[in-house]
Write a protein that holds these residues in place. Sequence first.
Motif: not given
Length: 237
Positions: A15-17, A20-24, A47-48
């Motif tokens: 989460n870079h502000g 916000n990235s979730f990595h499988t 990714d968001e």
Amino acid sequence: MKTVLHKANSRGNANHGWLNSFHTFSFANYYNPDRIHFGKLRVLNDDEVAPGMGFGTHPHDNMEIVSIPLEGDLEHRDSMGNTTVIREGDIQVMSAGTGILHSEYNKNKDKPVKFLQIWIIPNKRNVAPRYDQITLGKEIPKNQLIQILSPNPDDNGVWIHQNAWFHLGNFEQGSSVDYTLKDPKNNGVYIFVLDGKLDLDGIELSARDGLAVSDTSKFNLKSHANSQVLLMEVPMN
């Protein structure tokens, strides 16, 4: 049939502000030696991107990159001269090949953009860079799998330099579907649940869960709520 379950809360997160990235699978600062890839599926990032923010110009090579917008508007620019906006219902593909530069920005100043970024290791190196996108529309037919990617330029969906097939499905509660692998001798399927609740042979899957399936020629998915799912069939070796 071999299965490996990846629950949504087991994914890596950065989460870079602005992002916000979730990595499988292992990516950037997230490293899990047991989750480097699934066959030729190397990256599955959820990714968001905050309003007005994005990824500045950066390079890629020798990778097939697929983007699937889930919400909002994502502006793409690249060194091939393409400037496009992709949104929910679109599928974008780039063959990075000998090398490309591109940027991705949230076109909107008042709402986030959400999308999947997927990298597939190609079966041909140093091809001419290529860009394409298609529009499925927001309302795809329910209770069936719609092909969105294949190795064949004349087939449904976008195409890539790999023996891979992607399908999207929107399923109503109580429905089920059989999936037969296109290349069962060589391929496996990564099932990624976008929303809802599904099960495969009693393995329960909720939103953002992933299930790696191999050593089978077909399987059945049952939906226990209104659900959306992405199936990615890729070579295992």
